[in-house]
Design a protein around this motif. Structure first.
Motif, PDB file in Angstrom:
ATOM      1  N   SER A  88     -37.387   8.776  21.995  1.00 35.70           N
ATOM      2  CA  SER A  88     -36.073   8.848  22.615  1.00 35.70           C
ATOM      3  C   SER A  88     -36.180   9.034  24.130  1.00 35.70           C
ATOM      4  O   SER A  88     -35.433   8.417  24.900  1.00 35.70           O
ATOM      5  CB  SER A  88     -35.273  10.005  22.008  1.00 35.70           C
ATOM      6  N   ARG A  89     -37.140   9.866  24.554  1.00 35.17           N
ATOM      7  CA  ARG A  89     -37.334  10.076  25.994  1.00 35.17           C
ATOM      8  C   ARG A  89     -37.811   8.785  26.673  1.00 35.17           C
ATOM      9  O   ARG A  89     -37.345   8.446  27.763  1.00 35.17           O
ATOM     10  CB  ARG A  89     -38.337  11.215  26.228  1.00 35.17           C
ATOM     11  N   VAL A  90     -38.733   8.086  26.020  1.00 40.61           N
ATOM     12  CA  VAL A  90     -39.218   6.820  26.573  1.00 40.61           C
ATOM     13  C   VAL A  90     -38.085   5.799  26.612  1.00 40.61           C
ATOM     14  O   VAL A  90     -37.961   5.011  27.559  1.00 40.61           O
ATOM     15  CB  VAL A  90     -40.396   6.273  25.734  1.00 40.61           C
ATOM     16  N   TYR A  91     -37.227   5.830  25.599  1.00 37.97           N
ATOM     17  CA  TYR A  91     -36.078   4.924  25.529  1.00 37.97           C
ATOM     18  C   TYR A  91     -35.173   5.101  26.754  1.00 37.97           C
ATOM     19  O   TYR A  91     -34.793   4.128  27.413  1.00 37.97           O
ATOM     20  CB  TYR A  91     -35.306   5.186  24.244  1.00 37.97           C
ATOM     21  N   HIS A  92     -34.842   6.348  27.066  1.00 40.33           N
ATOM     22  CA  HIS A  92     -33.973   6.617  28.218  1.00 40.33           C
ATOM     23  C   HIS A  92     -34.668   6.274  29.524  1.00 40.33           C
ATOM     24  O   HIS A  92     -34.020   5.811  30.479  1.00 40.33           O
ATOM     25  CB  HIS A  92     -33.541   8.079  28.212  1.00 40.33           C
ATOM     26  N   PHE A  93     -35.985   6.476  29.589  1.00 36.76           N
ATOM     27  CA  PHE A  93     -36.741   6.140  30.794  1.00 36.76           C
ATOM     28  C   PHE A  93     -36.725   4.630  31.050  1.00 36.76           C
ATOM     29  O   PHE A  93     -36.499   4.188  32.170  1.00 36.76           O
ATOM     30  CB  PHE A  93     -38.182   6.638  30.652  1.00 36.76           C
ATOM     31  N   THR A  94     -36.956   3.852  29.993  1.00 36.22           N
ATOM     32  CA  THR A  94     -37.011   2.392  30.158  1.00 36.22           C
ATOM     33  C   THR A  94     -35.647   1.789  30.473  1.00 36.22           C
ATOM     34  O   THR A  94     -35.570   0.697  31.040  1.00 36.22           O
ATOM     35  CB  THR A  94     -37.580   1.720  28.895  1.00 36.22           C
ATOM     36  N   GLN A  95     -34.580   2.495  30.123  1.00 36.39           N
ATOM     37  CA  GLN A  95     -33.243   2.004  30.450  1.00 36.39           C
ATOM     38  C   GLN A  95     -32.993   1.973  31.961  1.00 36.39           C
ATOM     39  O   GLN A  95     -32.134   1.224  32.429  1.00 36.39           O
ATOM     40  CB  GLN A  95     -32.177   2.871  29.773  1.00 36.39           C
ATOM     41  N   GLU A  96     -33.747   2.785  32.677  1.00 37.49           N
ATOM     42  CA  GLU A  96     -33.537   2.888  34.120  1.00 37.49           C
ATOM     43  C   GLU A  96     -34.335   1.862  34.914  1.00 37.49           C
ATOM     44  O   GLU A  96     -34.146   1.732  36.121  1.00 37.49           O
ATOM     45  CB  GLU A  96     -33.929   4.304  34.595  1.00 37.49           C
ATOM     46  N   LEU A  97     -35.237   1.130  34.241  1.00 35.93           N
ATOM     47  CA  LEU A  97     -36.109   0.198  34.946  1.00 35.93           C
ATOM     48  C   LEU A  97     -35.857  -1.228  34.464  1.00 35.93           C
ATOM     49  O   LEU A  97     -36.027  -1.533  33.289  1.00 35.93           O
ATOM     50  CB  LEU A  97     -37.581   0.561  34.711  1.00 35.93           C
ATOM     51  N   ASN A  98     -35.461  -2.076  35.376  1.00 29.55           N
ATOM     52  CA  ASN A  98     -35.146  -3.463  35.015  1.00 29.55           C
ATOM     53  C   ASN A  98     -36.349  -4.212  34.465  1.00 29.55           C
ATOM     54  O   ASN A  98     -36.227  -5.057  33.579  1.00 29.55           O
ATOM     55  CB  ASN A  98     -34.600  -4.210  36.234  1.00 29.55           C
ATOM     56  N   GLU A  99     -37.545  -3.912  34.993  1.00 33.90           N
ATOM     57  CA  GLU A  99     -38.735  -4.619  34.547  1.00 33.90           C
ATOM     58  C   GLU A  99     -39.137  -4.244  33.112  1.00 33.90           C
ATOM     59  O   GLU A  99     -39.981  -4.906  32.504  1.00 33.90           O
ATOM     60  CB  GLU A  99     -39.918  -4.358  35.490  1.00 33.90           C
ATOM     61  N   LEU A 100     -38.533  -3.186  32.589  1.00 32.41           N
ATOM     62  CA  LEU A 100     -38.798  -2.779  31.201  1.00 32.41           C
ATOM     63  C   LEU A 100     -37.553  -2.947  30.329  1.00 32.41           C
ATOM     64  O   LEU A 100     -37.395  -2.272  29.321  1.00 32.41           O
ATOM     65  CB  LEU A 100     -39.263  -1.318  31.168  1.00 32.41           C
ATOM     66  N   ALA A 101     -36.712  -3.890  30.719  1.00 31.68           N
ATOM     67  CA  ALA A 101     -35.410  -4.037  30.059  1.00 31.68           C
ATOM     68  C   ALA A 101     -35.512  -4.447  28.592  1.00 31.68           C
ATOM     69  O   ALA A 101     -34.576  -4.233  27.821  1.00 31.68           O
ATOM     70  CB  ALA A 101     -34.569  -5.069  30.815  1.00 31.68           C
ATOM     71  N   PHE A 102     -36.650  -5.029  28.197  1.00 33.43           N
ATOM     72  CA  PHE A 102     -36.781  -5.479  26.809  1.00 33.43           C
ATOM     73  C   PHE A 102     -37.233  -4.362  25.873  1.00 33.43           C
ATOM     74  O   PHE A 102     -37.213  -4.521  24.655  1.00 33.43           O
ATOM     75  CB  PHE A 102     -37.772  -6.652  26.723  1.00 33.43           C
ATOM     76  N   TYR A 103     -37.658  -3.216  26.418  1.00 37.32           N
ATOM     77  CA  TYR A 103     -38.147  -2.120  25.579  1.00 37.32           C
ATOM     78  C   TYR A 103     -37.049  -1.340  24.847  1.00 37.32           C
ATOM     79  O   TYR A 103     -37.238  -0.949  23.692  1.00 37.32           O
ATOM     80  CB  TYR A 103     -38.984  -1.148  26.405  1.00 37.32           C
TER      81      TYR A 103
END
Length: 206
Positions: A88-103
């Motif tokens: 869940s923490r990684v999920y919220h982190f990746t939401q903030e980065l466009n380059e990780l938008a597919f995660y």
């Protein structure tokens, strides 16, 4: 470590990629002591824990995995909760980065699956009207693992097993479980009657 010897080809490939070679697994599974091994034991332990999560993720019950890996059910429940929280923490982190938008879409499904694993044994109890996850955990811990076990109990027995549960609450839980169980039985009987009405399958003529 005997579980290491049961890995299939794809699992062995993953082990190799993370730093646990097949040769090491075979030696450990056979009970041999490796004094000069260059394999990182921390990685081995993490991989072993991952195997437990993999089994749970694929539908095995906490009971089965606990017996198979010789671990306590409490440890496995904590493992699932911790894995879900980290995902869940990684999920919220990746939401903030466009380059990780597919995660996020992948992680969202993973989180749901992990949460379902940790609650799968409580699902039958949470079907009882008025029984939420907290009460379901109390019932399960007290030995009520199925709808039938709740319906066949008495309020005196239930209140003696569950601390701070009033007689009124126990009576309501048991009554609701009985009603739900009757509904399920009637539904199954109805399905059975419908099956009996179906024509028999045609026989192949040779």
């Amino acid at each position: 470590m005997s579980e290491m010897g049961r890995l299939d080809e794809s699992e062995l490939n993953v082990a190799e990629l993370v730093g646990v070679p097949e040769r090491y697994i075979i030696q450990r599974a056979s009970g041999r002591t490796l004094r000069k091994s260059k394999v990182d034991q921390f990685v081995v332990c993490r991989f072993y824990v991952t195997l437990m999560l993999h089994q749970l993720f694929n539908g095995a019950t906490v009971w089965d995995v606990a017996d198979r890996f010789e671990q306590s059910r409490g440890f496995l429940q904590s493992l699932l909760s911790g894995a879900a929280a980290f995902a869940s923490r990684v999920y919220h982190f990746t939401q903030e980065l466009n380059e990780l938008a597919f995660y996020p879409s992948l992680l969202e499904k993973l989180i749901q699956a992990l949460q379902h694993c940790s609650m799968s044994e409580l699902v039958p109890l949470m079907e009882i009207p008025g029984v939420k996850i907290g009460r379901a955990k109390q019932l399960y811990k007290a030995g009520y693992s199925t709808l039938a076990s709740v319906a066949s109990s008495t309020y005196l027995e239930m209140t003696s097993r569950i601390e701070l549960l009033s007689h009124k609450q126990a009576i309501q839980i048991i009554k609701s479980a009985k009603v739900l169980l009757i509904e399920k039985v009637e539904s199954l009987e109805s399905d059975l009657d419908e099956l009996k009405q179906l024509p028999p399958p045609p026989q192949n003529s040779c």
